[in-house]
Write an enzyme that holds these catalytic residues in place. Sequence first.
Site, PDB file in Angstrom:
ATOM      1  N   ASP A  38       0.864  -1.191   0.000  1.00  0.00           N
ATOM      2  CA  ASP A  38       0.000   0.000   0.000  1.00  0.00           C
ATOM      3  C   ASP A  38       0.898   1.238   0.000  1.00  0.00           C
ATOM      4  OD1 ASP A  38      -3.187   0.597   1.194  1.00  0.00           O
ATOM      5  OD2 ASP A  38      -1.736   2.213   0.981  1.00  0.00           O
ATOM      6  N   HIS A 107     -10.420  -5.090  -2.677  1.00  0.00           N
ATOM      7  CA  HIS A 107      -9.089  -5.388  -2.132  1.00  0.00           C
ATOM      8  C   HIS A 107      -9.178  -5.661  -0.633  1.00  0.00           C
ATOM      9  CE1 HIS A 107      -9.818  -1.064  -2.175  1.00  0.00           C
ATOM     10  NE2 HIS A 107      -9.180  -1.006  -1.025  1.00  0.00           N
ATOM     11  N   HIS A 109      -7.026  -5.456   2.825  1.00  0.00           N
ATOM     12  CA  HIS A 109      -5.868  -4.845   3.497  1.00  0.00           C
ATOM     13  C   HIS A 109      -5.307  -5.852   4.504  1.00  0.00           C
ATOM     14  CE1 HIS A 109      -6.923  -0.525   2.511  1.00  0.00           C
ATOM     15  NE2 HIS A 109      -8.123  -1.065   2.385  1.00  0.00           N
TER      16      HIS A 109
HETATM   17  P1  5GP Z   1      -9.806   1.673   0.357  1.00  0.00           P
HETATM   18  O1  5GP Z   1     -10.044   3.050   0.894  1.00  0.00           O
HETATM   19  O2  5GP Z   1     -10.419   1.567  -1.015  1.00  0.00           O
HETATM   20  O3  5GP Z   1     -10.203   0.559   1.275  1.00  0.00           O
HETATM   21  O4  5GP Z   1      -8.251   1.506   0.235  1.00  0.00           O
HETATM   22  C1  5GP Z   1      -7.508   1.924  -0.872  1.00  0.00           C
HETATM   23  C2  5GP Z   1      -6.074   1.768  -0.498  1.00  0.00           C
HETATM   24  O5  5GP Z   1      -5.302   1.923  -1.682  1.00  0.00           O
HETATM   25  C3  5GP Z   1      -5.564   2.817   0.492  1.00  0.00           C
HETATM   26  O6  5GP Z   1      -5.011   2.174   1.627  1.00  0.00           O
HETATM   27  C4  5GP Z   1      -4.546   3.606  -0.298  1.00  0.00           C
HETATM   28  O7  5GP Z   1      -3.447   3.997   0.479  1.00  0.00           O
HETATM   29  C5  5GP Z   1      -4.146   2.644  -1.393  1.00  0.00           C
HETATM   30  N1  5GP Z   1      -3.747   3.278  -2.648  1.00  0.00           N
HETATM   31  C6  5GP Z   1      -4.361   4.307  -3.287  1.00  0.00           C
HETATM   32  N2  5GP Z   1      -3.733   4.601  -4.435  1.00  0.00           N
HETATM   33  C7  5GP Z   1      -2.697   3.717  -4.529  1.00  0.00           C
HETATM   34  C8  5GP Z   1      -1.673   3.532  -5.500  1.00  0.00           C
HETATM   35  O8  5GP Z   1      -1.570   4.226  -6.510  1.00  0.00           O
HETATM   36  N3  5GP Z   1      -0.778   2.542  -5.259  1.00  0.00           N
HETATM   37  C9  5GP Z   1      -0.847   1.744  -4.143  1.00  0.00           C
HETATM   38  N4  5GP Z   1       0.081   0.803  -4.030  1.00  0.00           N
HETATM   39  N5  5GP Z   1      -1.803   1.904  -3.207  1.00  0.00           N
HETATM   40  C10 5GP Z   1      -2.713   2.883  -3.398  1.00  0.00           C
END
Ligand code: 5GP
Length: 144
Positions: A38, A107, A109
């Site tokens: 992440d 996804h 985590h």
């Molecule tokens: P969500 O909010 O959808 O559960 O989590 C999205 C996750 O993707 C977040 O923890 C954020 O830090 C991560 N993230 C967002 N953009 C990118 C990216 O461009 N590359 C990577 N490796 N992680 C990302």
Amino acid sequence: MTQATKTYEEGNIFAKMLKGEVPCHKVYEDDKTLAFMDIMPQAKGHVLVIPKQQAVELSDLEPEYASAVFMTAKKVLQAQRQVFERDGIIQMQLNGSEAGQTVFHYHVHLIPSNIHELGKHAVTMADQDELAEQAKQLAAIINA
Ligand code: 5GP
């Protein structure tokens, strides 16, 4: 199966990663999943596992991809315990913007941390060299 409230958009950042259009610090890949660091970790060693299926959230996930994601998550969790020397690994997954989901490709985590120590969600960018080194260490254990 109950459908997600949001339609899958092919331009999301994780879809671009799967197409090789956006780089990531890869930890593990097989025919149905990809695991990578992440970019804004909530703790050191925060990894995301995604299916190679166009799923917005849990309600979209096909059984074979659900199974594959969890098998990959198990590999990652075992490697995280060794690399980061933490027994506690938080498994988290957000469904819908109301829950705080920000990337609309399903996804999981995996965060080596304790729920009371967890950093803010998707706020602070990590050092790229550190992420690269962590991915290398995790991959070495998974592929050993
Ligand atoms: P969500 O909010 O959808 O559960 O989590 C999205 C996750 O993707 C977040 O923890 C954020 O830090 C991560 N993230 C967002 N953009 C990118 C990216 O461009 N590359 C990577 N490796 N992680 C990302």
